[in-house]
Design a protein around this motif. Structure first.
Motif, mmCIF file in Angstrom:
data_model
loop_
_atom_site.group_PDB
_atom_site.id
_atom_site.type_symbol
_atom_site.label_atom_id
_atom_site.label_comp_id
_atom_site.label_asym_id
_atom_site.label_seq_id
_atom_site.Cartn_x
_atom_site.Cartn_y
_atom_site.Cartn_z
ATOM 1 N N LEU A 166 36.466 22.674 86.650
ATOM 2 C CA LEU A 166 35.195 22.007 86.365
ATOM 3 C C LEU A 166 35.217 21.313 85.006
ATOM 4 C CD1 LEU A 166 32.726 24.730 87.710
ATOM 5 C CD2 LEU A 166 33.295 22.530 88.767
ATOM 6 N N PHE A 167 35.935 21.900 84.045
ATOM 7 C CA PHE A 167 36.080 21.298 82.722
ATOM 8 C C PHE A 167 36.790 19.950 82.829
ATOM 9 C CE2 PHE A 167 38.281 20.876 78.581
ATOM 10 C CZ PHE A 167 37.175 20.948 77.733
ATOM 11 N N ILE A 168 37.826 19.888 83.662
ATOM 12 C CA ILE A 168 38.552 18.635 83.874
ATOM 13 C C ILE A 168 37.674 17.631 84.618
ATOM 14 C CG2 ILE A 168 40.532 17.577 85.035
ATOM 15 C CD1 ILE A 168 42.050 20.185 84.568
ATOM 16 N N THR A 169 36.942 18.112 85.623
ATOM 17 C CA THR A 169 36.062 17.228 86.397
ATOM 18 C C THR A 169 35.019 16.568 85.509
ATOM 19 O OG1 THR A 169 36.346 18.546 88.409
ATOM 20 C CG2 THR A 169 34.413 17.121 88.299
ATOM 21 N N ASP A 170 34.483 17.328 84.551
ATOM 22 C CA ASP A 170 33.471 16.771 83.650
ATOM 23 C C ASP A 170 34.011 15.605 82.821
ATOM 24 O OD1 ASP A 170 31.651 18.597 84.558
ATOM 25 O OD2 ASP A 170 31.931 20.016 82.915
ATOM 26 N N MET A 171 35.322 15.625 82.573
ATOM 27 C CA MET A 171 35.924 14.532 81.802
ATOM 28 C C MET A 171 36.282 13.344 82.678
ATOM 29 S SD MET A 171 38.406 16.318 78.980
ATOM 30 C CE MET A 171 39.401 17.132 80.220
ATOM 31 N N THR A 172 36.840 13.621 83.856
ATOM 32 C CA THR A 172 37.331 12.540 84.712
ATOM 33 C C THR A 172 36.229 11.888 85.538
ATOM 34 O OG1 THR A 172 37.888 14.154 86.444
ATOM 35 C CG2 THR A 172 39.615 13.586 84.864
ATOM 36 N N VAL A 173 35.034 12.453 85.534
ATOM 37 C CA VAL A 173 33.949 11.897 86.335
ATOM 38 C C VAL A 173 33.341 10.641 85.703
ATOM 39 C CG1 VAL A 173 32.018 13.168 85.291
ATOM 40 C CG2 VAL A 173 31.968 12.587 87.745
ATOM 41 N N LEU A 174 33.656 10.391 84.430
ATOM 42 C CA LEU A 174 33.141 9.208 83.741
ATOM 43 C C LEU A 174 33.635 7.936 84.431
ATOM 44 C CD1 LEU A 174 33.674 10.418 80.061
ATOM 45 C CD2 LEU A 174 31.509 10.299 81.308
ATOM 46 N N ASP A 175 32.768 6.928 84.492
ATOM 47 C CA ASP A 175 33.095 5.709 85.242
ATOM 48 C C ASP A 175 34.088 4.805 84.513
ATOM 49 O OD1 ASP A 175 31.403 6.433 87.326
ATOM 50 O OD2 ASP A 175 29.654 5.535 86.353
ATOM 51 N N ASP A 179 36.025 5.442 78.369
ATOM 52 C CA ASP A 179 35.268 6.671 78.118
ATOM 53 C C ASP A 179 36.084 7.904 78.493
ATOM 54 O OD1 ASP A 179 33.129 5.197 77.218
ATOM 55 O OD2 ASP A 179 32.103 5.187 79.163
ATOM 56 N N ARG A 180 36.793 7.828 79.601
ATOM 57 C CA ARG A 180 37.613 8.968 80.029
ATOM 58 C C ARG A 180 38.756 9.224 79.060
ATOM 59 N NH1 ARG A 180 39.566 8.403 85.997
ATOM 60 N NH2 ARG A 180 39.709 6.191 85.503
ATOM 61 N N MET A 181 39.371 8.167 78.572
ATOM 62 C CA MET A 181 40.470 8.322 77.619
ATOM 63 C C MET A 181 39.976 8.921 76.304
ATOM 64 S SD MET A 181 42.945 4.981 78.273
ATOM 65 C CE MET A 181 41.644 3.735 78.270
ATOM 66 N N ASN A 182 38.853 8.436 75.812
ATOM 67 C CA ASN A 182 38.304 8.977 74.565
ATOM 68 C C ASN A 182 37.887 10.435 74.735
ATOM 69 O OD1 ASN A 182 38.638 6.571 73.153
ATOM 70 N ND2 ASN A 182 36.622 5.782 73.750
ATOM 71 N N CYS A 183 37.318 10.749 75.883
ATOM 72 C CA CYS A 183 36.899 12.131 76.148
ATOM 73 C C CYS A 183 38.103 13.061 76.193
ATOM 74 C CB CYS A 183 36.126 12.194 77.462
ATOM 75 S SG CYS A 183 35.368 13.787 77.801
ATOM 76 N N LEU A 184 39.206 12.565 76.752
ATOM 77 C CA LEU A 184 40.422 13.379 76.803
ATOM 78 C C LEU A 184 40.963 13.636 75.407
ATOM 79 C CD1 LEU A 184 42.643 14.819 78.319
ATOM 80 C CD2 LEU A 184 43.777 12.610 78.679
ATOM 81 N N TYR A 185 40.967 12.628 74.555
ATOM 82 C CA TYR A 185 41.419 12.813 73.170
ATOM 83 C C TYR A 185 40.575 13.870 72.457
ATOM 84 C CZ TYR A 185 44.842 9.040 72.764
ATOM 85 O OH TYR A 185 45.975 8.261 72.886
ATOM 86 N N GLU A 186 39.273 13.827 72.671
ATOM 87 C CA GLU A 186 38.372 14.738 71.975
ATOM 88 C C GLU A 186 38.542 16.190 72.437
ATOM 89 O OE1 GLU A 186 34.510 13.214 72.706
ATOM 90 O OE2 GLU A 186 34.781 11.385 71.494
ATOM 91 N N ASN A 187 38.944 16.372 73.688
ATOM 92 C CA ASN A 187 39.026 17.718 74.250
ATOM 93 C C ASN A 187 40.459 18.170 74.507
ATOM 94 O OD1 ASN A 187 36.026 18.499 75.006
ATOM 95 N ND2 ASN A 187 36.301 16.342 75.592
ATOM 96 N N GLU A 188 41.429 17.415 73.980
ATOM 97 C CA GLU A 188 42.838 17.719 74.268
ATOM 98 C C GLU A 188 43.224 19.140 73.873
ATOM 99 O OE1 GLU A 188 46.971 18.363 73.287
ATOM 100 O OE2 GLU A 188 45.376 18.054 71.807
#
Length: 303
Positions: A166-175, A179-188
């Motif tokens: 679910l943690f991964i889904t919350d990041m990859t669900v962005l359109d 946004d998805r790339m920035n979210c991944l950097y922040e939560n890496e």
């Protein structure tokens, strides 16, 4: 003393004990019998999933495997102890008369003694059997309490697996890709830590793999596929710094290597794949992981 029966009981008890303690305590996977039994039951559920074209049947896979393992361990211990006392006619006697207990009485007594010291209607036939029966009463207590602890640990690992998905889904669900790339950097860092923890949980409790999710959002294998797509986007975007994701990629590859030991085909470099980069090999491993998780999809159909 019936020596062939005695030797069979000792062999069965040794096999049960080794398989149980290796699976529950070693934190290095499951015993050979437990792993084969788990794989067999899982295969049946996966075939039912493909035949019925519904994942609903997979919700019973994990719990069926856990129940089967408990029956194998406790039932095998009961059977082994029963055969052991059956090998000596005077191993157990009736308390009131001192006569030898019959086969049905010994079966009842051998099961009863695994959780208590008996209720007094039957007693050991000699001082030697008093010691043996005391050991088995204590062994039954150890088996039951350790099995319960194992169940709690497995439940915790399954919950972590679903939380990670679910943690991964919350990041990859962005359109938007950005946004998805920035979210991944922040939560890496957090994501890498959670994947490493799941990897260690999987090494300790392989049965976690057989607790399948009903939908894609709660599926770790599907989430990992989506996460890899974001990583590929970053690697192909020169405006970002993909080298910062190397620890995360290493964590993913480590998990896939763990899975390749028992659950998915190992992807090896040969003459045909020598020119294929690590990203393509990882993608193939992830596709194999999806299939092992019951997702009957081709790579072109995964969206």
């Amino acid at each position: 003393m019936h020596w062939p029966l005695f030797l069979v009981s000792v062999l069965l008890l040794f096999t049960i004990g080794y398989d149980f303690f290796f699976t529950v305590i070693s934190i290095n996977g499951a015993g050979s019998i437990s792993s084969r039994l788990s794989a067999l039951i899982s295969t049946v559920f996966l075939k039912m999933n493909y035949a019925l074209k519904t994942r609903r049947v997979l919700k019973y896979s994990g719990v069926s495997i856990i129940l089967s393992l408990i029956i194998w361990w406790i039932g095998g211990l009961w059977l082994g102890f029963y055969l052991l006392i059956l090998s000596d006619e005077l191993s157990v006697v009736t308390a009131s008369t001192g006569t030898a207990a019959d086969m049905s009485d010994k079966f009842y007594y051998s099961g009863y003694i695994l959780s208590t010291m008996g209720n007094g209607d039957f007693v050991p036939g000699s001082s030697r059997w008093q010691i043996v029966i005391a050991i088995f009463s204590f062994s039954g207590f150890i088996f039951i309490t350790t099995a319960m602890t194992y169940l709690i640990s497995v439940s915790s690992a399954v919950i972590h697996k679903r939380s990670l998905a679910l943690f991964i889904t919350d990041m990859t669900v962005l359109d938007e890709d950005e946004d998805r790339m920035n979210c991944l950097y922040e939560n890496e860092a957090d994501l890498r830590s959670m994947i490493n923890r799941h990897n260690q949980n999987h090494l300790a409790y392989p049965v976690v793999h057989y607790f399948f999710s009903m939908d894609k959002k709660a599926s770790f294998s599907f989430g990992l596929w989506e996460l890899n797509e974001v990583i590929v986007l970053i690697q192909n975007n020169h405006a970002h710094r993909p080298h910062k994701l190397k620890p995360l990629i290493q964590a993913i590859d480590s998990y896939l290597n763990t899975m390749s030991e028992a659950f998915i085909p190992r992807v090896q470099r040969d003459n045909e794949t020598e020119g294929v980069n690590s990203g393509e090999l990882r993608k193939e491993q992830l596709h194999n992981l999806l299939k092992s998780d019951g997702w009957n999809l081709t790579q072109n159909e995964i969206t």
